[in-house]
Design a protein around this motif. Structure first.
Motif, PDB file in Angstrom:
ATOM      1  N   VAL A 320      -8.888  55.183  10.458  1.00 15.65           N
ATOM      2  CA  VAL A 320      -8.273  54.273   9.553  1.00 15.65           C
ATOM      3  C   VAL A 320      -7.750  53.093  10.144  1.00 15.65           C
ATOM      4  N   THR A 321      -7.874  51.962   9.672  1.00 15.09           N
ATOM      5  CA  THR A 321      -7.069  50.727  10.398  1.00 15.09           C
ATOM      6  C   THR A 321      -5.778  50.886   9.838  1.00 15.09           C
ATOM      7  N   VAL A 322      -4.805  50.978  10.919  1.00 18.10           N
ATOM      8  CA  VAL A 322      -3.498  50.605  10.642  1.00 18.10           C
ATOM      9  C   VAL A 322      -2.927  49.192  10.388  1.00 18.10           C
ATOM     10  N   PRO A 323      -2.208  48.929   9.333  1.00 21.32           N
ATOM     11  CA  PRO A 323      -1.981  47.357   8.947  1.00 21.32           C
ATOM     12  C   PRO A 323      -0.978  47.203  10.058  1.00 21.32           C
ATOM     13  N   ALA A 324      -1.130  45.694  10.137  1.00 15.47           N
ATOM     14  CA  ALA A 324       0.143  45.143  11.061  1.00 15.47           C
ATOM     15  C   ALA A 324       1.436  45.352  10.802  1.00 15.47           C
ATOM     16  N   GLY A 325       1.537  45.450   9.629  1.00 11.38           N
ATOM     17  CA  GLY A 325       2.998  45.652   9.040  1.00 11.38           C
ATOM     18  C   GLY A 325       3.653  47.104   9.469  1.00 11.38           C
ATOM     19  N   ILE A 326       2.912  48.043   9.479  1.00  5.99           N
ATOM     20  CA  ILE A 326       3.106  49.669   9.808  1.00  5.99           C
ATOM     21  C   ILE A 326       3.162  49.520  11.186  1.00  5.99           C
ATOM     22  N   ASN A 327       2.350  48.873  11.963  1.00  6.48           N
ATOM     23  CA  ASN A 327       2.556  48.852  13.464  1.00  6.48           C
ATOM     24  C   ASN A 327       3.947  48.169  14.117  1.00  6.48           C
ATOM     25  N   GLU A 328       4.395  47.167  13.228  1.00  6.41           N
ATOM     26  CA  GLU A 328       5.378  46.431  13.576  1.00  6.41           C
ATOM     27  C   GLU A 328       6.674  47.170  13.306  1.00  6.41           C
ATOM     28  N   ALA A 329       6.645  47.837  12.037  1.00  8.66           N
ATOM     29  CA  ALA A 329       7.742  48.880  11.961  1.00  8.66           C
ATOM     30  C   ALA A 329       7.935  49.674  12.661  1.00  8.66           C
ATOM     31  N   ALA A 331       6.810  49.954  15.759  1.00  5.03           N
ATOM     32  CA  ALA A 331       7.307  49.619  17.099  1.00  5.03           C
ATOM     33  C   ALA A 331       9.139  49.446  17.205  1.00  5.03           C
ATOM     34  N   ASN A 332       9.548  48.640  16.061  1.00  5.61           N
ATOM     35  CA  ASN A 332      10.884  48.451  15.917  1.00  5.61           C
ATOM     36  C   ASN A 332      11.701  49.612  15.895  1.00  5.61           C
ATOM     37  N   LEU A 333      11.009  50.634  14.978  1.00  3.66           N
ATOM     38  CA  LEU A 333      11.872  51.867  14.913  1.00  3.66           C
ATOM     39  C   LEU A 333      11.941  52.560  16.390  1.00  3.66           C
ATOM     40  N   ARG A 334      10.948  52.907  17.043  1.00  2.00           N
ATOM     41  CA  ARG A 334      10.759  53.285  18.239  1.00  2.00           C
ATOM     42  C   ARG A 334      11.861  52.597  19.391  1.00  2.00           C
ATOM     43  N   LYS A 335      12.053  51.286  19.179  1.00  2.00           N
ATOM     44  CA  LYS A 335      12.751  50.473  20.188  1.00  2.00           C
ATOM     45  C   LYS A 335      14.214  50.454  19.952  1.00  2.00           C
ATOM     46  N   THR A 336      14.431  50.492  18.481  1.00  2.00           N
ATOM     47  CA  THR A 336      15.927  50.481  18.093  1.00  2.00           C
ATOM     48  C   THR A 336      16.640  51.637  17.501  1.00  2.00           C
ATOM     49  N   TRP A 337      15.789  52.577  17.105  1.00  2.00           N
ATOM     50  CA  TRP A 337      16.279  53.696  16.254  1.00  2.00           C
ATOM     51  C   TRP A 337      16.862  53.257  14.993  1.00  2.00           C
ATOM     52  N   VAL A 338      16.374  52.338  14.433  1.00  2.00           N
ATOM     53  CA  VAL A 338      16.935  51.858  13.023  1.00  2.00           C
ATOM     54  C   VAL A 338      15.812  51.666  12.364  1.00  2.00           C
ATOM     55  N   ARG A 339      15.782  52.442  10.721  1.00  2.00           N
ATOM     56  CA  ARG A 339      15.052  52.403   9.966  1.00  2.00           C
ATOM     57  C   ARG A 339      14.808  51.049   9.250  1.00  2.00           C
ATOM     58  N   PRO A 340      13.688  50.913   8.536  1.00  2.00           N
ATOM     59  CA  PRO A 340      13.439  49.348   8.130  1.00  2.00           C
ATOM     60  C   PRO A 340      14.748  48.874   6.987  1.00  2.00           C
ATOM     61  N   ASP A 341      15.327  49.936   6.429  1.00  2.00           N
ATOM     62  CA  ASP A 341      16.583  49.493   5.427  1.00  2.00           C
ATOM     63  C   ASP A 341      17.986  49.315   6.279  1.00  2.00           C
TER      64      ASP A 341
END
Length: 603
Positions: A320-329, A331-341
């Protein structure tokens, strides 16, 4: 069988042993245990046992209702069943790493008849299998003697002159009011089907179960295709109570820790030290294999290696192709430990859970629909956190009437509020602060979708095939069912009847938690499945694959697809395979993840 219980205290608190294996009486005892060859289930000896126990337990009947029940007649035991009954009679306890499809449900019903002097037995099963036990009881009673039975308030049957069997769901042992449940019944035999449910000694249900066995002389029998999990610690206490002094595992918790450090799968295992003697005694070159030989050759151990079905298993990745928005979210989660909200995560387990949700396209969050002030919500969170931390620490000692969060809350109330009772109290530091603010904030859980790409792909597969889409996240399963316009099978009252009413003329969406263990009947109508939210546990995979790869599967091959599109999903499957290899090496029964053709592992 020795009448003394092993020196094993399930409530003992002990400092974990250093990562060094020391010389111990436990090791001397294990090395001195008698050994007997593993029974070849295709041998004449196995057939003789089948003849013996079939003749002993069969009953004459002129007509039966098997056809009405929708199943073929059972008139002869399977080899693994006969072997387990023989061990039950001779040893008085059974430790059974028995694979899927060898007839464990039949054993549940017949063991009380094989144990000398059994008057009252308790059968522990997952709650979703109680209906299956009732069906099996009706079927087995057509051609075999069976015990009297009671399944809650819904089903009961008296068989004059036979032992009584009380069926209890594992979930009942988790409830606060079940503290005295086993004490009130006083069973002399306890049977744990899907015994891996008791692997974790830190849960309330396992603590209550172990405490009863430690205080009474009940005989214990357990089996599961995934009995040993991924650690020596998972099987040691079960073996101790089933086989007592004949256990091939250590009985002392400190020695269990030592063996675990040296034998469990690890990138840096402890030195074997005196455990080298186990290699010498068994003639094996690897410690996992040596422990396996010592386990399966011990009297009272019934281990199946042969598969109960000839069909093959194919496991492949569904790309399955992962959308760029999911990959970015992600990557940010793994780096910051902060959820999108904006929610900050506090531990690695929470981070892993949220990452797996987001890999599926969404995440869960709490919402506060009544609009409480932010300051109140923050104070509520802090009080809740302090209370939960104190409860976690207290639960490390499993004391009677103090072995669940609810019982601890009641004990704290007795201390701080002066509620009269003969039960123990608890001088909690955080209880008063928590109850003062506990009901001031109302929250709900909601799913926030970033992109439902994975649900759309799973729905597409479901529409193009006739199979089962397995899910772990409720919001994900619901979205797939809505998109594909197919039934969603979760848990609850009537869940078993609803899913077994399916006839394979359409795909379905099914909960791994509710239907991925023990469910029998799906294999007659499905041979394809998509594991959309793959588990990270080898035990969960073994159970899940066994829903379609079991006796009654008419196809020559069971096809399983799984997503591996993010590191979290890839790691989950790889970890499950690693665990399965360890379980197969130590326990001996073939694991489906190991015997399957796994296409994405092919060089």
């Amino acid at each position: 069988m020795a009448s003394v219980r092993p020196p094993f205290n399930p409530n003992a608190s002990h400092v974990p042993a250093l990562r060094t294996v020391t010389r111990s009486e436990d090791l001397d005892r294990v090395l001195s245990l008698p050994r007997r060859p593993v029974l070849d289930l295709a041998s004449s000896e196995a057939e003789q046992l089948v003849d013996k126990w079939t003749a002993r337990l069969a009953r004459k009947t002129t007509k039966c209702e098997c056809a009405t029940l929708g199943w073929p007649c059972i008139t002869r035991l399977r080899p693994a069943q006969a072997w387990a009954l023989e061990e039950a009679e001779q040893v008085g306890g059974v430790l059974g790493p028995i694979g899927v499809g060898h007839g464990k449900t039949g054993l549940d019903l017949l063991v009380p008849l094989a144990v000398r002097g059994c008057k009252l037995a308790v059968l522990l099963v997952p709650p979703e299998l109680r209906g299956q036990i009732v069906t099996a009881y009706k079927l087995w009673s057509q051609h075999f003697r069976v015990p009297s039975i009671r399944v809650g308030s819904k089903f009961g049957c008296i068989q004059p002159g036979q032992p009584s069997l009380h069926v209890i769901a594992y979930s009942e042992l988790s409830r606060a009011e079940s503290t005295t449940l086993l004490e009130s019944l006083r069973p002399d035999v306890i049977i744990a089907d899907e015994g891996h449910k008791l692997r974790n000694k830190d849960t309330a249900r396992t603590g209550r179960f172990l405490r009863y066995l430690a205080q009474h002389n009940a005989r214990f029998f357990t089996w599961s295709g995934t009995l040993f999990g991924s650690s020596v610690k998972h099987g040691a206490h079960l073996s101790a109570f089933a086989l007592r002094e004949g256990s091939p595992f250590p009985l002392d918790p400190d020695v269990v820790d030592e063996w675990s450090a040296a034998i469990d799968p690890s990138d840096s295992p402890a030195p074997l030290g005196p455990l080298q003697r186990l290699l010498t005694a068994t003639g094996e070159g690897e410690i996992e294999r040596a422990l396996h030989v010592r386990i399966v050759e011990s009297p009272g151990v019934v281990s199946t290696k042969e598969g109960a079905i000839d069909a093959s298993i194919l496991i492949d990745e569904r790309a399955v192709t992962v959308p760029a928005g999911i990959n970015e979210a992600l990557a940010n989660l793994r780096k910051t430990w902060v959820r999108p909200d904006g929610e900050e995560l506090v531990d690695a387990l929470e981070l892993a859970r949220v990452a797996r949700e987001m890999a599926a396209g969404f995440y869960y969050r709490w919402v506060f629909p009544k609009g409480e002030p932010d300051s109140l919500i923050e104070a509520w969170f802090q009080a809740r956190k302090a209370w939960h931390k104190e409860v976690r620490e207290k639960l490390k000692r499993r004391e009677p009437h103090l072995d669940s969060p609810l019982l601890l809350a009641k004990a704290a109330a007795r201390y701080h509020l002066g509620e009269p009772s003969d039960l123990p109290t608890w001088a909690s530091d955080s209880y008063l602060d928590w109850i003062e603010i506990r009901d001031s904030v109302y929250h709900e859980s909601e799913a926030v979708w970033i992109d439902d790409y994975l649900a759309r792909d799973a729905a597409k597969w479901a529409c193009e095939n006739r199979g089962i889409v397995w899910f772990q996240h409720g919001a994900f399963g619901q979205r797939v069912a809505e998109l594909a316009e197919i039934p969603l099978h979760g848990g609850g009252v009537g869940a078993e009847d609803r899913i077994l009413a399916e006839r394979g003329d359409r795909s379905i969406v099914a909960s791994i938690k509710s239907h991925g263990t023990g469910r029998d009947g799906l294999q007659r109508f499905f041979y394809e499945q998509l594991v959309a939210n793959p588990p990270s546990s080898g035990s969960d995979w073994e159970q899940l694959l066994g829903r379609l790869h079991r006796i009654g599967q008419p196809r020559d091959e069971v096809v399983t697809l799984a997503y591996r599109h993010t590191p979290e999903y890839t790691d989950a499957i790889d970890n499950a395979i690693k665990q399965a290899r360890w379980v197969q090496g130590v326990g001996g029964n073939l694991q489906k993840l190991c015997t399957a053709s796994v296409i994405f592992l092919t060089p």
